[in-house]
Design a protein around this motif. Structure first.
Motif, PDB file in Angstrom:
ATOM      1  N   MET A   1       0.938  -1.132  -0.042  1.00  0.00           N
ATOM      2  CA  MET A   1      -0.137   0.071   0.084  1.00  0.00           C
ATOM      3  C   MET A   1       0.919   1.299  -0.023  1.00  0.00           C
ATOM      4  O   MET A   1       1.980   1.169   0.878  1.00  0.00           O
ATOM      5  CB  MET A   1      -0.810  -0.035   1.287  1.00  0.00           C
ATOM      6  CG  MET A   1      -1.641   1.246   1.403  1.00  0.00           C
ATOM      7  SD  MET A   1      -2.979   1.136   2.882  1.00  0.00           S
ATOM      8  CE  MET A   1      -1.728   0.414   4.196  1.00  0.00           C
ATOM      9  N   GLU A   2       0.649   1.935  -0.744  1.00  0.00           N
ATOM     10  CA  GLU A   2       1.293   3.460  -0.869  1.00  0.00           C
ATOM     11  C   GLU A   2       0.304   4.544  -0.420  1.00  0.00           C
ATOM     12  O   GLU A   2      -0.793   4.557  -0.757  1.00  0.00           O
ATOM     13  CB  GLU A   2       1.689   3.779  -2.118  1.00  0.00           C
ATOM     14  CG  GLU A   2       2.214   5.235  -2.577  1.00  0.00           C
ATOM     15  CD  GLU A   2       2.463   5.501  -3.883  1.00  0.00           C
ATOM     16  OE1 GLU A   2       3.229   6.547  -4.198  1.00  0.00           O
ATOM     17  OE2 GLU A   2       2.019   4.685  -4.824  1.00  0.00           O
ATOM     18  N   ILE A   3       0.587   5.479   0.092  1.00  0.00           N
ATOM     19  CA  ILE A   3      -0.339   6.824   0.529  1.00  0.00           C
ATOM     20  C   ILE A   3       0.486   7.780  -0.276  1.00  0.00           C
ATOM     21  O   ILE A   3       1.699   8.171   0.086  1.00  0.00           O
ATOM     22  CB  ILE A   3      -0.398   7.137   2.123  1.00  0.00           C
ATOM     23  CG1 ILE A   3      -1.246   5.752   2.830  1.00  0.00           C
ATOM     24  CG2 ILE A   3      -1.290   8.553   2.215  1.00  0.00           C
ATOM     25  CD1 ILE A   3      -1.036   5.941   3.915  1.00  0.00           C
TER      26      ILE A   3
ATOM     27  N   ASP B   1      -1.163  -2.056  -4.956  1.00  0.00           N
ATOM     28  CA  ASP B   1      -0.083  -2.037  -6.053  1.00  0.00           C
ATOM     29  C   ASP B   1      -0.491  -1.772  -7.582  1.00  0.00           C
ATOM     30  O   ASP B   1       0.256  -1.441  -8.259  1.00  0.00           O
ATOM     31  CB  ASP B   1       0.472  -3.468  -5.941  1.00  0.00           C
ATOM     32  CG  ASP B   1       1.511  -3.838  -4.654  1.00  0.00           C
ATOM     33  OD1 ASP B   1       1.687  -2.824  -4.076  1.00  0.00           O
ATOM     34  OD2 ASP B   1       1.534  -4.975  -4.361  1.00  0.00           O
ATOM     35  N   ASP B   2      -1.907  -2.171  -7.878  1.00  0.00           N
ATOM     36  CA  ASP B   2      -2.352  -1.760  -9.057  1.00  0.00           C
ATOM     37  C   ASP B   2      -2.899  -0.103  -9.067  1.00  0.00           C
ATOM     38  O   ASP B   2      -3.464  -0.041 -10.196  1.00  0.00           O
ATOM     39  CB  ASP B   2      -3.508  -2.830  -9.258  1.00  0.00           C
ATOM     40  CG  ASP B   2      -3.174  -4.299  -9.340  1.00  0.00           C
ATOM     41  OD1 ASP B   2      -2.032  -4.384  -9.889  1.00  0.00           O
ATOM     42  OD2 ASP B   2      -3.820  -5.246  -9.037  1.00  0.00           O
ATOM     43  N   GLY B   3      -2.765   0.495  -8.136  1.00  0.00           N
ATOM     44  CA  GLY B   3      -3.272   1.901  -8.085  1.00  0.00           C
ATOM     45  C   GLY B   3      -4.692   2.055  -7.832  1.00  0.00           C
ATOM     46  O   GLY B   3      -5.155   3.131  -7.648  1.00  0.00           O
ATOM     47  N   ALA B   4      -5.516   0.913  -7.306  1.00  0.00           N
ATOM     48  CA  ALA B   4      -6.617   0.967  -6.766  1.00  0.00           C
ATOM     49  C   ALA B   4      -6.926   1.600  -5.495  1.00  0.00           C
ATOM     50  O   ALA B   4      -6.027   1.511  -4.619  1.00  0.00           O
ATOM     51  CB  ALA B   4      -7.525  -0.519  -6.660  1.00  0.00           C
ATOM     52  N   VAL B   5      -7.893   2.580  -5.376  1.00  0.00           N
ATOM     53  CA  VAL B   5      -7.970   3.331  -3.994  1.00  0.00           C
ATOM     54  C   VAL B   5      -8.517   2.516  -2.923  1.00  0.00           C
ATOM     55  O   VAL B   5      -9.484   1.939  -3.168  1.00  0.00           O
ATOM     56  CB  VAL B   5      -8.858   4.692  -4.370  1.00  0.00           C
ATOM     57  CG1 VAL B   5      -9.011   5.164  -2.911  1.00  0.00           C
ATOM     58  CG2 VAL B   5      -8.076   5.625  -5.329  1.00  0.00           C
ATOM     59  N   LEU B   6      -7.992   2.261  -1.887  1.00  0.00           N
ATOM     60  CA  LEU B   6      -8.244   1.638  -0.661  1.00  0.00           C
ATOM     61  C   LEU B   6      -8.840   2.351   0.346  1.00  0.00           C
ATOM     62  O   LEU B   6      -9.716   2.001   1.017  1.00  0.00           O
ATOM     63  CB  LEU B   6      -7.324   0.757  -0.175  1.00  0.00           C
ATOM     64  CG  LEU B   6      -6.208   0.001  -0.898  1.00  0.00           C
ATOM     65  CD1 LEU B   6      -5.138  -0.650  -0.197  1.00  0.00           C
ATOM     66  CD2 LEU B   6      -7.376  -1.226  -1.522  1.00  0.00           C
TER      67      LEU B   6
END
Length: 162
Positions: free
Chosen positions: A1-3, A57-62
């Motif tokens: 996860m990236e913020i 990792d796919d860029g989907a917003v969590l």
């Protein structure tokens, strides 16, 4: 996860998360019929405020968070923040990561505290998370929120000194 900081182009991916949470009616006092454009105006806070997204990792917003000064003028030294996590991503640490990011941002920006103005008392996972991150309940407005599932419940004011 990236913020990462959200851009205007992210709104179309934030909207489904925002809309589902607002329509559920359990955690925000927004009109459950809030439209796409109204939601964008409420959530996509301009600078000096900040909006972030947590993406996989796919860029989907969590999840997403917005933060800034709680008040202007003589109250501008206290930050505030709001958080939304996609229902499919709950329990994965997204809320904690967004909360930790907001605390780090507010600290670096020179705020003296963070104040949450309206944490729904029946939202026990959020209350527990904020307490685990050092927030305390400094007061509760009784029956200030009409929860579809729980009836009239309190709204906590929570604070964390930085």
């Amino acid at each position: 996860m990236e913020i990462r900081d959200a851009t205007a182009a992210d709104w179309s991916a934030i909207w489904p998360v925002f809309a589902a949470i607002v329509r559920e009616g359990e955690t925000y006092a927004y009109d459950v019929e809030t439209t796409y454009d109204e939601g964008r105006a409420l959530w996509m806070e301009p600078p000096p405020g900040r909006v972030v997204v947590a993406v996989d990792d796919d860029g989907a917003v969590l999840g997403t968070a917005k933060m800034g000064a709680n008040r202007g003028g003589n109250g501008a030294h206290v930050a505030t923040a709001s958080f939304m996590v996609d229902t499919a991503a709950r329990g994965l640490g997204v809320g904690r990561a967004l909360g930790e990011d907001a605390i780090a941002w507010a600290t670096a920006a020179g705020f003296r505290a963070i104040q949450f103005n309206a944490v729904v008392a029946s939202n026990t996972p959020a209350v527990a998370l904020w307490q685990a991150l050092g927030f305390t309940i400094v007061g509760t407005v009784p029956e200030a929120f009409a929860s579809p599932a729980h009836g009239l419940v309190g709204l906590h004011v929570m604070v964390r000194r930085l």
